[in-house]
Design a protein around this motif. Structure first.
Motif, PDB file in Angstrom:
ATOM      1  N   LYS A   1       0.819  -1.218   0.000  1.00 40.86           N
ATOM      2  CA  LYS A   1       0.000   0.000   0.000  1.00 40.86           C
ATOM      3  C   LYS A   1       0.854   1.271   0.000  1.00 40.86           C
ATOM      4  O   LYS A   1       0.365   2.358  -0.349  1.00 40.86           O
ATOM      5  N   ASN A   2       2.144   1.160   0.377  1.00 42.14           N
ATOM      6  CA  ASN A   2       3.031   2.327   0.452  1.00 42.14           C
ATOM      7  C   ASN A   2       3.978   2.447  -0.740  1.00 42.14           C
ATOM      8  O   ASN A   2       4.887   3.285  -0.729  1.00 42.14           O
ATOM      9  N   ARG A   3       3.771   1.636  -1.764  1.00 43.29           N
ATOM     10  CA  ARG A   3       4.752   1.580  -2.852  1.00 43.29           C
ATOM     11  C   ARG A   3       4.876   2.886  -3.647  1.00 43.29           C
ATOM     12  O   ARG A   3       5.874   3.098  -4.329  1.00 43.29           O
ATOM     13  N   HIS A   4       3.873   3.768  -3.533  1.00 48.38           N
ATOM     14  CA  HIS A   4       3.931   5.042  -4.261  1.00 48.38           C
ATOM     15  C   HIS A   4       4.388   6.199  -3.379  1.00 48.38           C
ATOM     16  O   HIS A   4       4.379   7.351  -3.825  1.00 48.38           O
ATOM     17  N   ASN A   5       4.769   5.906  -2.135  1.00 44.46           N
ATOM     18  CA  ASN A   5       5.235   6.951  -1.217  1.00 44.46           C
ATOM     19  C   ASN A   5       6.516   7.587  -1.768  1.00 44.46           C
ATOM     20  O   ASN A   5       7.531   6.917  -1.962  1.00 44.46           O
ATOM     21  N   LYS A   6       6.467   8.893  -2.024  1.00 49.39           N
ATOM     22  CA  LYS A   6       7.590   9.571  -2.688  1.00 49.39           C
ATOM     23  C   LYS A   6       8.851   9.608  -1.827  1.00 49.39           C
ATOM     24  O   LYS A   6       9.965   9.516  -2.347  1.00 49.39           O
ATOM     25  N   ASN A   7       8.687   9.765  -0.510  1.00 45.57           N
ATOM     26  CA  ASN A   7       9.859   9.775   0.371  1.00 45.57           C
ATOM     27  C   ASN A   7      10.539   8.410   0.403  1.00 45.57           C
ATOM     28  O   ASN A   7      11.767   8.316   0.428  1.00 45.57           O
ATOM     29  N   TYR A   8       9.743   7.353   0.393  1.00 46.74           N
ATOM     30  CA  TYR A   8      10.322   6.016   0.373  1.00 46.74           C
ATOM     31  C   TYR A   8      11.062   5.777  -0.946  1.00 46.74           C
ATOM     32  O   TYR A   8      12.143   5.176  -0.970  1.00 46.74           O
ATOM     33  N   GLN A   9      10.491   6.270  -2.022  1.00 47.70           N
ATOM     34  CA  GLN A   9      11.122   6.104  -3.331  1.00 47.70           C
ATOM     35  C   GLN A   9      12.450   6.866  -3.420  1.00 47.70           C
ATOM     36  O   GLN A   9      13.362   6.459  -4.133  1.00 47.70           O
ATOM     37  N   LYS A  10      12.556   7.958  -2.654  1.00 49.25           N
ATOM     38  CA  LYS A  10      13.802   8.730  -2.636  1.00 49.25           C
ATOM     39  C   LYS A  10      14.973   7.912  -2.102  1.00 49.25           C
ATOM     40  O   LYS A  10      16.134   8.187  -2.414  1.00 49.25           O
ATOM     41  N   LEU A  11      14.665   6.901  -1.269  1.00 51.79           N
ATOM     42  CA  LEU A  11      15.726   6.070  -0.699  1.00 51.79           C
ATOM     43  C   LEU A  11      16.498   5.336  -1.783  1.00 51.79           C
ATOM     44  O   LEU A  11      17.709   5.102  -1.650  1.00 51.79           O
ATOM     45  N   VAL A  12      15.824   4.963  -2.857  1.00 52.26           N
ATOM     46  CA  VAL A  12      16.481   4.256  -3.957  1.00 52.26           C
ATOM     47  C   VAL A  12      17.508   5.168  -4.624  1.00 52.26           C
ATOM     48  O   VAL A  12      18.660   4.779  -4.831  1.00 52.26           O
ATOM     49  N   THR A  13      17.088   6.391  -4.928  1.00 52.05           N
ATOM     50  CA  THR A  13      18.001   7.368  -5.531  1.00 52.05           C
ATOM     51  C   THR A  13      19.164   7.667  -4.596  1.00 52.05           C
ATOM     52  O   THR A  13      20.316   7.771  -5.024  1.00 52.05           O
ATOM     53  N   LEU A  14      18.850   7.800  -3.313  1.00 49.84           N
ATOM     54  CA  LEU A  14      19.882   8.089  -2.313  1.00 49.84           C
ATOM     55  C   LEU A  14      20.914   6.971  -2.256  1.00 49.84           C
ATOM     56  O   LEU A  14      22.122   7.238  -2.194  1.00 49.84           O
ATOM     57  N   TYR A  15      20.463   5.718  -2.276  1.00 51.66           N
ATOM     58  CA  TYR A  15      21.382   4.585  -2.227  1.00 51.66           C
ATOM     59  C   TYR A  15      22.377   4.634  -3.387  1.00 51.66           C
ATOM     60  O   TYR A  15      23.563   4.322  -3.217  1.00 51.66           O
ATOM     61  N   HIS A  16      21.918   5.025  -4.560  1.00 54.32           N
ATOM     62  CA  HIS A  16      22.773   5.032  -5.751  1.00 54.32           C
ATOM     63  C   HIS A  16      23.548   6.338  -5.944  1.00 54.32           C
ATOM     64  O   HIS A  16      24.244   6.486  -6.951  1.00 54.32           O
ATOM     65  N   ASN A  17      23.456   7.241  -4.985  1.00 57.70           N
ATOM     66  CA  ASN A  17      24.227   8.478  -5.044  1.00 57.70           C
ATOM     67  C   ASN A  17      25.718   8.167  -5.194  1.00 57.70           C
ATOM     68  O   ASN A  17      26.240   7.236  -4.569  1.00 57.70           O
ATOM     69  N   GLN A  18      26.405   8.918  -6.014  1.00 56.35           N
ATOM     70  CA  GLN A  18      27.805   8.625  -6.332  1.00 56.35           C
ATOM     71  C   GLN A  18      28.699   8.584  -5.098  1.00 56.35           C
ATOM     72  O   GLN A  18      29.536   7.693  -4.952  1.00 56.35           O
ATOM     73  N   GLN A  19      28.520   9.565  -4.196  1.00 55.94           N
ATOM     74  CA  GLN A  19      29.352   9.597  -2.983  1.00 55.94           C
ATOM     75  C   GLN A  19      29.054   8.411  -2.070  1.00 55.94           C
ATOM     76  O   GLN A  19      29.977   7.825  -1.481  1.00 55.94           O
ATOM     77  N   ILE A  20      27.778   8.050  -1.967  1.00 54.67           N
ATOM     78  CA  ILE A  20      27.394   6.894  -1.155  1.00 54.67           C
ATOM     79  C   ILE A  20      28.016   5.628  -1.733  1.00 54.67           C
ATOM     80  O   ILE A  20      28.570   4.792  -1.008  1.00 54.67           O
ATOM     81  N   GLN A  21      27.953   5.477  -3.042  1.00 53.07           N
ATOM     82  CA  GLN A  21      28.508   4.292  -3.692  1.00 53.07           C
ATOM     83  C   GLN A  21      30.021   4.206  -3.548  1.00 53.07           C
ATOM     84  O   GLN A  21      30.576   3.115  -3.402  1.00 53.07           O
ATOM     85  N   GLN A  22      30.682   5.333  -3.545  1.00 56.04           N
ATOM     86  CA  GLN A  22      32.143   5.328  -3.345  1.00 56.04           C
ATOM     87  C   GLN A  22      32.487   4.809  -1.958  1.00 56.04           C
ATOM     88  O   GLN A  22      33.446   4.040  -1.789  1.00 56.04           O
ATOM     89  N   TRP A  23      31.693   5.208  -0.963  1.00 58.39           N
ATOM     90  CA  TRP A  23      31.920   4.737   0.407  1.00 58.39           C
ATOM     91  C   TRP A  23      31.698   3.232   0.494  1.00 58.39           C
ATOM     92  O   TRP A  23      32.489   2.496   1.098  1.00 58.39           O
ATOM     93  N   ILE A  24      30.600   2.733  -0.099  1.00 59.16           N
ATOM     94  CA  ILE A  24      30.276   1.305  -0.061  1.00 59.16           C
ATOM     95  C   ILE A  24      31.363   0.497  -0.762  1.00 59.16           C
ATOM     96  O   ILE A  24      31.792  -0.563  -0.269  1.00 59.16           O
ATOM     97  N   LYS A  25      31.812   0.986  -1.908  1.00 62.59           N
ATOM     98  CA  LYS A  25      32.835   0.270  -2.672  1.00 62.59           C
ATOM     99  C   LYS A  25      34.126   0.137  -1.871  1.00 62.59           C
ATOM    100  O   LYS A  25      34.757  -0.930  -1.827  1.00 62.59           O
TER     101      LYS A  25
END
Length: 289
Positions: free
Chosen positions: A246-270
């Protein structure tokens, strides 16, 4: 006089109702990230991903995205999914696409939906005795996970490596009975997933997932003789961020996907995981097709 007092009481009642409604609207606005505040997203996860999401929660990128994240650690994946379905947890990030599909089939009244992809954590063929697949001898023993999902995944990996061929009706929980051809006469030894690194010295080949490999100080990219790659054959093993359907269209939750793939975040994970959590930024249609 009595009529005047009665009118005053009515007006006080009306005013009280207006105040209650206004307060309710204000709280609702605050809870949904409105002008009075922003909602904290409670994200549940397991194992090494706890550190990833704690880092993301504290990051400047999260602040810029206007997201306030609270990370909650779990050890039981089924409990985490059920907590997400009933609203105790807003979002979770720990499971593969195939795990999510299996959960939904078994829990028709507590459905989840994927918000987006995160990474592929490869399953790997390790060996202390051989450095190349061509060196694997006839009759070699292969240590394979004793749970259906990872047994099937391991067998698919062996097929991809060219060591066996599987039957056409091979499914996501099929075991060794699904082998059609075994030209090297490989022998299979079932083990608990977590013991993989410990049986390396006593077994010819060991199939280990990256999470367990990391606990044994093994690097998928440097220490394996073969590992999964991002392609259609491994798409079911790609991890996702999920929420209650029921929450799949929540815009704030969807932002988490973009945030995860942020370049700086990915550099830290790598850097943190030596590139062993392979970033997969694909649309959900890639998994569904």
């Amino acid at each position: 006089m009595r009529k005047s007092k009665k009118r005053r009481r009515i007006w006080w009642w009306v005013l009280g109702i207006i105040i209650v409604i206004a307060a309710g609207l204000g709280l609702s606005s605050a809870a949904n990230g409105g002008p009075l505040g922003k909602k904290t997203i409670t994200l549940g996860t397991i194992g090494p991903d706890v550190q990833i999401w704690q880092h993301i929660a504290k990051s400047d990128q999260a602040k810029k995205a206007g997201l306030k994240i609270r990370v909650k650690s779990f050890t039981d994946p089924v409990a985490l999914n059920k907590a997400t379905a009933n609203g105790e947890i807003d979002v979770n990030a720990f499971q593969s696409w195939s795990y999510l599909q299996t959960y939904n089939k078994e829990n028709r009244k507590a459905q989840l939906a994927a918000l987006g992809t995160t990474y592929l954590e490869p399953m790997v063929i390790y060996s202390d005795r051989y450095h190349r697949l061509s060196q694997v001898p006839d009759g070699a023993t292969v240590a394979i996970a004793n749970n259906p999902a990872n047994t099937a995944r391991g067998l698919l990996l062996l097929q991809s490596a060219g060591l066996i061929t599987l039957k056409k009706n091979f499914g996501p929980t099929t075991g060794t009975e699904g082998i059609a051809s075994n030209p090297k006469n490989l022998k299979f030894k079932e083990i608990d997933d977590t013991t993989g690194p410990r049986v390396l010295k006593s077994t010819d080949l060991v199939l280990i997932g990256n999470t367990i490999a990391l606990t044994g100080h093994l690097n998928v990219l440097k220490d394996s003789i073969y590992h999964e790659k991002v392609n259609q054959s491994t798409k079911n093993n790609i991890n996702v961020i999920a929420t209650a359907r029921k929450n799949r269209h929540n815009k704030n939750y969807q932002k988490l996907v973009t945030l995860y793939h942020n370049q700086q975040i990915q550099q830290w994970i790598k850097k943190k995981y030596q590139g062993t959590k392979v970033n997969v930024d694909k649309p959900l249609s890639y998994l569904a097709n």
